[in-house]
Design a protein around this motif. Structure first.
Motif, PDB file in Angstrom:
ATOM      1  N   GLY A  10      -9.503  24.712  16.607  1.00  0.00           N
ATOM      2  CA  GLY A  10      -9.098  23.432  16.027  1.00  0.00           C
ATOM      3  C   GLY A  10      -7.857  23.697  15.188  1.00  0.00           C
ATOM      4  N   GLY A  13      -8.207  26.694  12.692  1.00  0.00           N
ATOM      5  CA  GLY A  13      -8.153  28.013  13.326  1.00  0.00           C
ATOM      6  C   GLY A  13      -6.763  28.316  13.857  1.00  0.00           C
ATOM      7  N   ASP A  34     -12.253  29.988  21.736  1.00  0.00           N
ATOM      8  CA  ASP A  34     -12.871  28.666  21.610  1.00  0.00           C
ATOM      9  C   ASP A  34     -13.820  28.422  22.778  1.00  0.00           C
ATOM     10  OD1 ASP A  34     -11.843  25.927  19.829  1.00  0.00           O
ATOM     11  OD2 ASP A  34     -13.289  25.679  21.466  1.00  0.00           O
ATOM     12  N   LYS A  42     -10.520  18.505  17.346  1.00  0.00           N
ATOM     13  CA  LYS A  42     -10.460  17.046  17.164  1.00  0.00           C
ATOM     14  C   LYS A  42      -9.056  16.481  17.387  1.00  0.00           C
ATOM     15  CE  LYS A  42     -14.807  17.251  15.686  1.00  0.00           C
ATOM     16  NZ  LYS A  42     -15.061  18.450  14.987  1.00  0.00           N
ATOM     17  N   LEU A  43      -8.133  17.332  17.803  1.00  0.00           N
ATOM     18  CA  LEU A  43      -6.783  16.861  18.148  1.00  0.00           C
ATOM     19  C   LEU A  43      -6.650  16.946  19.665  1.00  0.00           C
ATOM     20  CD1 LEU A  43      -6.355  17.183  15.116  1.00  0.00           C
ATOM     21  CD2 LEU A  43      -4.180  18.271  15.565  1.00  0.00           C
ATOM     22  N   GLU A  55      -7.053  10.872  21.278  1.00  0.00           N
ATOM     23  CA  GLU A  55      -8.503  10.599  21.360  1.00  0.00           C
ATOM     24  C   GLU A  55      -9.165  10.850  20.014  1.00  0.00           C
ATOM     25  OE1 GLU A  55     -10.698  11.796  24.756  1.00  0.00           O
ATOM     26  OE2 GLU A  55      -8.899  12.424  25.824  1.00  0.00           O
ATOM     27  N   ALA A  57      -7.771  12.616  15.969  1.00  0.00           N
ATOM     28  CA  ALA A  57      -6.828  12.291  14.888  1.00  0.00           C
ATOM     29  C   ALA A  57      -5.505  11.826  15.483  1.00  0.00           C
ATOM     30  CB  ALA A  57      -6.601  13.529  14.032  1.00  0.00           C
ATOM     31  N   PHE A  60      -1.290  11.898  10.135  1.00  0.00           N
ATOM     32  CA  PHE A  60      -1.642  12.786   9.021  1.00  0.00           C
ATOM     33  C   PHE A  60      -0.777  12.448   7.819  1.00  0.00           C
ATOM     34  CE2 PHE A  60       2.084  15.524   9.330  1.00  0.00           C
ATOM     35  CZ  PHE A  60       2.476  15.351  10.643  1.00  0.00           C
ATOM     36  N   PRO A 241     -17.667  30.448  24.048  1.00  0.00           N
ATOM     37  CA  PRO A 241     -18.367  30.208  22.777  1.00  0.00           C
ATOM     38  C   PRO A 241     -18.904  31.517  22.210  1.00  0.00           C
ATOM     39  CG  PRO A 241     -19.678  29.425  24.641  1.00  0.00           C
ATOM     40  CD  PRO A 241     -18.369  29.902  25.205  1.00  0.00           C
ATOM     41  N   ILE A 302     -18.964   9.774  15.727  1.00  0.00           N
ATOM     42  CA  ILE A 302     -18.310   8.484  15.964  1.00  0.00           C
ATOM     43  C   ILE A 302     -17.797   8.391  17.398  1.00  0.00           C
ATOM     44  CG2 ILE A 302     -17.613   8.067  13.569  1.00  0.00           C
ATOM     45  CD1 ILE A 302     -14.830   9.027  14.239  1.00  0.00           C
ATOM     46  N   TRP A 398     -17.407  11.541  19.771  1.00  0.00           N
ATOM     47  CA  TRP A 398     -17.260  12.773  18.995  1.00  0.00           C
ATOM     48  C   TRP A 398     -18.575  13.022  18.263  1.00  0.00           C
ATOM     49  CZ3 TRP A 398     -13.089  15.781  19.707  1.00  0.00           C
ATOM     50  CH2 TRP A 398     -11.891  15.203  20.139  1.00  0.00           C
ATOM     51  N   GLY A 430     -11.697  25.292   7.706  1.00  0.00           N
ATOM     52  CA  GLY A 430     -11.954  24.109   8.519  1.00  0.00           C
ATOM     53  C   GLY A 430     -12.285  22.894   7.677  1.00  0.00           C
TER      54      GLY A 430
HETATM   55  C1  LIG Z   1     -11.998  10.570  15.930  1.00  0.00           C
HETATM   56  C2  LIG Z   1     -11.371  11.291  14.761  1.00  0.00           C
HETATM   57  C3  LIG Z   1     -10.230  10.752  14.190  1.00  0.00           C
HETATM   58  C4  LIG Z   1      -9.618  11.427  13.129  1.00  0.00           C
HETATM   59  N1  LIG Z   1      -8.473  10.907  12.609  1.00  0.00           N
HETATM   60  C5  LIG Z   1      -7.793  11.622  11.698  1.00  0.00           C
HETATM   61  C6  LIG Z   1      -6.490  11.212  11.311  1.00  0.00           C
HETATM   62  O1  LIG Z   1      -5.935  10.229  11.819  1.00  0.00           O
HETATM   63  N2  LIG Z   1      -5.848  11.955  10.361  1.00  0.00           N
HETATM   64  C7  LIG Z   1      -6.400  13.090   9.841  1.00  0.00           C
HETATM   65  O2  LIG Z   1      -5.744  13.737   8.995  1.00  0.00           O
HETATM   66  N3  LIG Z   1      -7.633  13.515  10.204  1.00  0.00           N
HETATM   67  C8  LIG Z   1      -8.321  12.813  11.129  1.00  0.00           C
HETATM   68  N4  LIG Z   1      -9.540  13.258  11.553  1.00  0.00           N
HETATM   69  C9  LIG Z   1     -10.101  14.485  10.963  1.00  0.00           C
HETATM   70  C10 LIG Z   1      -9.458  15.736  11.550  1.00  0.00           C
HETATM   71  O3  LIG Z   1      -9.007  15.499  12.868  1.00  0.00           O
HETATM   72  C11 LIG Z   1     -10.456  16.882  11.581  1.00  0.00           C
HETATM   73  O4  LIG Z   1     -11.114  17.007  10.346  1.00  0.00           O
HETATM   74  C12 LIG Z   1      -9.761  18.202  11.906  1.00  0.00           C
HETATM   75  O5  LIG Z   1      -8.973  18.087  13.074  1.00  0.00           O
HETATM   76  C13 LIG Z   1     -10.808  19.304  12.034  1.00  0.00           C
HETATM   77  O6  LIG Z   1     -10.171  20.502  12.357  1.00  0.00           O
HETATM   78  P1  LIG Z   1     -10.987  21.870  12.352  1.00  0.00           P
HETATM   79  O7  LIG Z   1     -10.061  22.910  12.864  1.00  0.00           O
HETATM   80  O8  LIG Z   1     -11.620  22.078  11.036  1.00  0.00           O
HETATM   81  O9  LIG Z   1     -12.203  21.652  13.348  1.00  0.00           O
HETATM   82  P2  LIG Z   1     -12.323  21.199  14.855  1.00  0.00           P
HETATM   83  O10 LIG Z   1     -11.187  20.372  15.280  1.00  0.00           O
HETATM   84  O11 LIG Z   1     -13.693  20.636  14.962  1.00  0.00           O
HETATM   85  O12 LIG Z   1     -12.234  22.563  15.674  1.00  0.00           O
HETATM   86  C14 LIG Z   1     -13.284  23.487  15.704  1.00  0.00           C
HETATM   87  C15 LIG Z   1     -13.223  24.233  17.015  1.00  0.00           C
HETATM   88  O13 LIG Z   1     -14.228  25.240  16.998  1.00  0.00           O
HETATM   89  C16 LIG Z   1     -14.723  25.369  18.314  1.00  0.00           C
HETATM   90  N5  LIG Z   1     -16.016  26.043  18.235  1.00  0.00           N
HETATM   91  C17 LIG Z   1     -17.152  25.610  17.633  1.00  0.00           C
HETATM   92  N6  LIG Z   1     -18.120  26.536  17.731  1.00  0.00           N
HETATM   93  C18 LIG Z   1     -17.592  27.587  18.383  1.00  0.00           C
HETATM   94  C19 LIG Z   1     -18.106  28.845  18.783  1.00  0.00           C
HETATM   95  N7  LIG Z   1     -19.369  29.218  18.530  1.00  0.00           N
HETATM   96  N8  LIG Z   1     -17.295  29.692  19.465  1.00  0.00           N
HETATM   97  C20 LIG Z   1     -16.013  29.354  19.757  1.00  0.00           C
HETATM   98  N9  LIG Z   1     -15.479  28.143  19.389  1.00  0.00           N
HETATM   99  C21 LIG Z   1     -16.259  27.283  18.716  1.00  0.00           C
HETATM  100  C22 LIG Z   1     -14.763  23.949  18.838  1.00  0.00           C
HETATM  101  O14 LIG Z   1     -14.779  23.937  20.249  1.00  0.00           O
HETATM  102  C23 LIG Z   1     -13.479  23.375  18.236  1.00  0.00           C
HETATM  103  O15 LIG Z   1     -12.395  23.480  19.127  1.00  0.00           O
HETATM  104  C24 LIG Z   1     -10.187  12.615  12.611  1.00  0.00           C
HETATM  105  C25 LIG Z   1     -11.354  13.136  13.178  1.00  0.00           C
HETATM  106  C26 LIG Z   1     -11.933  12.489  14.255  1.00  0.00           C
HETATM  107  C27 LIG Z   1     -13.164  13.069  14.881  1.00  0.00           C
END
Ligand SMILES: Cc1cc2nc3c(=O)[nH]c(=O)nc-3n(C[C@H](O)[C@H](O)[C@H](O)COP(=O)(O)OP(=O)(O)OC[C@H]3O[C@@H](n4cnc5c(N)ncnc54)[C@H](O)[C@@H]3O)c2cc1C
Length: 468
Positions: A10, A13, A34, A42-43, A55, A57, A60, A241, A302, A398, A430
């Motif tokens: 994500g 990471g 991943d 979530k991007l 689909e 975010a 920002f 995974p 959601i 999601w 994260g």
């Molecule tokens: C529908 C939606 C709309 C949003 N809109 C906005 C917005 O407009 N503006 C904004 O700033 N934020 C927005 N957000 C929030 C923001 O997008 C997220 O909080 C952020 O992208 C999360 O990033 P992350 O890297 O923490 O986690 P994630 O994007 O969840 O990435 C985590 C990754 O870890 C991987 N993973 C999980 N477990 C394992 C494993 N055991 N082994 C290997 N890989 C694994 C997953 O496959 C995933 O790719 C939105 C969120 C959603 C769901």
């Protein structure tokens, strides 16, 4: 050769992988793993009605440096765009009102602006008027309960809840004041006093000429992950995974992939950038207290329903979209994407994105796509008079979309980090930690990278720093 493995591609990471590869000693290999088939978490962007529409975010905060800087540093600066309009409405009893200006996520800082918006009834306004000076909150109350006690329930139901719901998909009654409104909590800590005055001081502290508040990318924010992955030079391993992390004398052994045919990776340092539930499973054997705390963190699921209408359907519809309080139904917000983003305007289709479902209300997402589209169309017809038939649609579910920062969240994060810090070479990042927004996730990725880099530096004390 040292190997740093980042689990989870994500945005957090990815940022961690980029920062490690840019600053690590020569010869350090970075592997980004991943479970999904694409980087980005979530991007993600795909086409609806022939246009690229996010689909997950879509925008920002541009007032924080991390998002814009990352975009520019991976060569996407020319794709940066800012909203054409941010004028949003809120629906109360089926009627749309313009959101009042000068609020902190709905907590009013200006009673006149609140009155002019027409969002609150006379009783609601009287309750806000009865705001009394108080000392700072001693602990970490829930936003909903705290604001309702001081300014009445209506302002929570009609403003704070829909605005916080827009960010966390959660309910104000379950979200921490200190974690979700840190500036307001700091203003209260500093001066106590009336809540409206504290909100006003936060609003007034924002520089008026700091440029646009939000940014996005032409082509979709979902184009950012690939660019970051490419620039990081990391070895990207998808559909892998990770199931377990073990400690070894040299660092860590990661076991992933299918149980009958496991893949094993050795690493000197590991960044866990997976959502809290998955991170908990991975940390169980290494940092059990952190795992316990992360396992207790709840997420909201959601759905995003994206509709492409014939362009004329949005003629006469102004503004960037609507917030819809929970009392009005399961659709929580609607964005008129073609009004809001220039790259989506001027086409023969008009894009509308609706967000459905809130924390602990995932049942609505069990409806099939046709039913969800029908639900959104019903709401659009009722609140915005849009009655056209879409030419295309896309439904994205999601599960585990957004972590809920419950009261006590900041303390929980502190305990998680303290436990993780006991394991040399291990870091976490994260959306579960320091903010769910994209810039906050990038920042947490950089902080995790810092920890890993410090570990690598420590384990080569002398060599790298002096020789670099
Ligand atoms: C529908 C939606 C709309 C949003 N809109 C906005 C917005 O407009 N503006 C904004 O700033 N934020 C927005 N957000 C929030 C923001 O997008 C997220 O909080 C952020 O992208 C999360 O990033 P992350 O890297 O923490 O986690 P994630 O994007 O969840 O990435 C985590 C990754 O870890 C991987 N993973 C999980 N477990 C394992 C494993 N055991 N082994 C290997 N890989 C694994 C997953 O496959 C995933 O790719 C939105 C969120 C959603 C769901």
């Amino acid at each position: 050769m040292a190997r740093v493995v980042v689990i989870g591609a994500g945005i957090a990471g990815l940022a961690a992988a980029l920062a490690v590869s840019r600053q690590a000693p020569p010869g350090t290999a970075v592997t980004l793993v991943d479970g999904a088939s694409k980087v980005g978490g979530k991007l993600r962007v795909s086409e609806v009605g022939g246009l690229p529409v996010d689909e997950g975010a879509e925008t920002f905060l541009a007032r924080r440096p991390e998002g814009v800087e990352l975009v520019e540093s991976v060569g996407l600066g020319r794709a940066l765009v800012h909203p054409v309009t941010t004028e949003a409405g809120v629906v109360v009893d089926g009627v749309t009102h313009r959101l009042p200006t000068r609020t902190v996520l709905g907590v009013p800082g200006d009673r006149s602006a609140l009155r002019r918006s027409g969002v609150l009834s006379a009783e609601g306004l009287a309750a806000v008027g009865a705001d009394r000076a108080e000392p700072a909150p001693l602990n970490d109350p829930s936003v909903g309960q705290y604001v309702a006690r001081r300014l009445g329930r209506e302002v929570v139901d009609r403003l704070v809840d829909p605005l916080l719901g827009g960010v966390y998909a959660g309910r104000a009654d379950g979200l921490s004041l200190r974690a979700t409104m840190p500036a307001l909590a700091a203003a209260l800590d500093a001066n106590g006093g009336r809540l409206v005055a504290a909100a006003r001081s936060v609003v007034d502290a924002a520089p008026a000429d700091a440029g646009p508040v939000f940014a996005a990318l032409a082509g979709g924010l979902g184009t950012l992950p690939e660019a970051v992955a490419r620039c990081s030079g990391a070895d990207v391993r998808l559909r892998l995974p990770v199931r377990r992390i073990e400690r070894t004398t040299g660092g860590f052994r990661l076991i992933g992939g299918p149980v009958p045919d496991p893949v094993t990776l050795a690493a000197e340092a590991v960044v866990v950038a997976a959502p809290a539930g998955k991170a908990a499973g991975l940390l169980e054997g290494l940092a059990p207290w952190a795992a316990h705390e992360l396992a207790a963190m709840e997420y909201a699921s959601i759905g995003i329903v994206t509709l492409a209408f014939p362009a004329a359907a949005l003629a006469g519809v102004t503004g960037s979209g609507l917030l819809i309080p929970s009392t009005e139904g399961p659709v929580k917000a609607v964005t008129y994407s073609s009004n809001k983003w220039a790259p989506l305007a001027g086409s023969d289709v008009a894009i509308v994105r609706a967000s459905v479902g809130r924390h602990r209300e995932a049942k609505v997402l069990h409806r099939d796509d046709t039913e969800l589209v029908r639900l959104v169309l019903g709401q659009l017809s009722a609140v915005a008079g849009i009655r056209a038939t879409p030419v295309a649609h896309r439904v994205t579910r999601w599960g585990g979309a957004l972590p809920q920062y419950a009261p006590g969240h900041l303390e929980r994060v502190r305990r998680v980090r303290a436990d993780v810090a006991r394991v040399p070479g291990l870091a976490v990042c994260g959306a579960a930690f320091d903010g769910v927004g994209v810039p906050a996730c990038i920042r947490s990725g950089y902080a995790a990278a810092e920890r890993v880099l410090a570990h690598l530096r420590e384990s080569r004390r002398g060599g790298w720093e002096e020789g670099a």
